[in-house]
Write an enzyme that holds these catalytic residues in place. Structure first.
Site, mmCIF file in Angstrom:
data_model
loop_
_atom_site.group_PDB
_atom_site.id
_atom_site.type_symbol
_atom_site.label_atom_id
_atom_site.label_comp_id
_atom_site.label_asym_id
_atom_site.label_seq_id
_atom_site.Cartn_x
_atom_site.Cartn_y
_atom_site.Cartn_z
ATOM 1 C CG ASP A 128 -4.313 0.814 12.905
ATOM 2 O OD1 ASP A 128 -4.825 -0.097 13.586
ATOM 3 O OD2 ASP A 128 -4.494 0.931 11.684
ATOM 4 C CB SER A 148 -0.941 0.016 1.210
ATOM 5 O OG SER A 148 -0.214 0.219 2.416
ATOM 6 C CG ASP A 207 -5.322 3.192 2.320
ATOM 7 O OD1 ASP A 207 -6.429 3.231 1.752
ATOM 8 O OD2 ASP A 207 -4.471 2.316 2.085
ATOM 9 C CB CYS A 245 -1.888 -1.061 11.670
ATOM 10 S SG CYS A 245 -1.565 -2.827 11.661
ATOM 11 N N PRO A 246 -0.002 -1.620 8.887
ATOM 12 C CG PRO A 246 1.302 -3.124 7.619
ATOM 13 C CD PRO A 246 -0.063 -2.463 7.669
ATOM 14 N N GLY A 247 1.906 0.290 8.448
ATOM 15 C CA GLY A 247 2.799 1.434 8.247
ATOM 16 C C GLY A 247 3.176 1.732 6.814
ATOM 17 N N GLY A 248 2.424 1.219 5.845
ATOM 18 C CA GLY A 248 2.750 1.465 4.439
ATOM 19 C C GLY A 248 2.772 2.936 4.080
ATOM 20 C CG ASP A 276 -12.023 4.447 16.210
ATOM 21 O OD1 ASP A 276 -11.650 4.697 15.042
ATOM 22 O OD2 ASP A 276 -13.197 4.149 16.487
ATOM 23 C CE LYS A 306 -9.823 1.644 1.389
ATOM 24 N NZ LYS A 306 -8.501 1.436 0.779
#
Length: 360
Positions: A239, A187, A276, A220-223, A259, A305
């Site tokens: 996250d 991502s 994202d 998460c995870p950090g892209g 959150d 989305k």
């Protein structure tokens, strides 16, 4: 020329078609679309010859959400003979004079990619023939029109041109980005492409500079955090899930296990807000609106989305609502743009800039 050829992602032809019909109607240009599902391109055929050039000149490519690239094109050349494909193409381009570049392309489909080797080999003799005819300059010139020859099937091609100041710099409108070995997820390429697309190259050093404060909602995870960190920014990663340890070891990331929809930044000197999250697009838009109304950031890039149907209508409605809500709440100085980027799938990427008239 009578056709406007638009490249898009396979499966998004209806969305690209719906958008160009609306935009052409705004310019009082009549026509109809020709497209097939998963062809990865759309043809808008104008009723009047010459109107395709009007569209190619007056509709900003960057303002189109679902088109990656576009060019004014002649009627489809069919049955190009194997022994001489060049002559019919040169003849079809007689009205093009002193173009600065030639691109022999295909739509972005698995079937079309099988023709990519042919396109590379065919480019050399075609380039020489076009130079001889005067359609193409001896040396490439980035300020002159670009000749496009797009093979949509064996022996079938659309030919035409785009204007260099309203055209993607990439073949087929696709930037070729490589994922770094230490990136936490694929991502990361989405945000990398978004920065390249939305921020002019000459402004990136100023607007994406080391030391800036950023927030990544749903990190998460950090892209996406990875792209901010590699540009020297300090990131609040929000996250409930775990973050990539390599990112945490940089000392540039503070992880808030919270959150993203309820998080309020302890400090409000934020330049970049990115998001994202897999959530309803209207809910993400409302979140960004709230941050903008509070004045908590300068620029934001976020993904929406997409639903399975009527995607252009959905995105257009969300963006129009966002503009209306911001203005109703006293946010008048802003710019907003959206693009279905190459590394996006069932989503579009939106860039919102607050106070663009003020210096960074």
């Amino acid at each position: 020329m009578i056709n406007l050829f638009l490249f898009c992602r396979a499966g998004y032809e209806k969305d690209c078609a719906a958008e160009i019909q609306v935009r052409a109607a705004e310019l009082d240009i009549g026509g109809f679309v020709k497209t097939n599902t998963n062809d990865a391109y759309v043809i808008f055929q104008c009723f009047q010859a010459g109107d395709a050039e009007v569209l190619a000149k007056n509709i900003s490519l960057d303002s189109l959400i679902f088109a990656r690239q576009m060019f004014a094109a002649k009627e489809l050349l069919k049955g190009l003979p194997e022994q001489d494909r060049i002559s019919p193409i040169v003849e079809a381009l007689t009205q093009v004079n002193k173009a600065g570049e030639l691109r022999v392309e295909t739509p972005d489909t698995n079937e079309a990619k099988e023709r990519s080797n042919f396109c590379r080999k065919f480019t050399v003799p075609l380039r020489q023939a076009l130079k001889k005819s005067g359609a193409l300059l001896e040396k490439e010139n980035p300020k002159r029109p670009i000749i496009h020859v797009c093979f949509v099937a064996s022996g079938q091609a659309y030919v035409g041109y785009s204007l260099s100041n309203n055209s993607s710099p990439y073949f087929m409108g696709i930037p070729r980005l490589k994922i770094a070995a230490d990136a936490p997820s694929r991502s990361t390429l989405k945000l990398d492409e978004a920065f390249i697309h939305f921020i002019p190259k000459e402004e990136q050093e100023t607007r994406l500079s080391s030391g800036m404060k950023a927030v990544d909602l749903g990190a998460c995870p950090g892209g996406w955090t990875y792209q901010l960190v590699r540009r020297g920014m300090f990131v609040a990663a929000v996250d409930n899930g775990p973050m990539d340890q390599g990112l945490m070891d940089t000392g540039q990331v503070k992880h808030y296990q919270a959150d993203g929809f309820r998080f309020e930044p302890p400090r409000k000197n934020i330049t970049w807000l990115v998001c994202d999250m897999i959530e309803k697009p209207s809910r993400v838009a409302e979140l960004i609106e709230a941050w903008a109304i509070n004045g908590w950031f300068k620029e934001s890039i976020f993904n929406l989305k997409l639903p399975m149907k009527a995607r252009y209508k959905e995105v257009s409605t969300i963006l129009a609502t966002m503009e209306e809500i911001l203005k109703e709440n006293g946010v008048d100085d802003f710019s907003i743009a959206a693009k279905h980027l190459y590394h996006d799938r069932d989503e579009v990427t939106v860039h919102l800039c607050l106070r663009p008239s003020q210096p960074w």
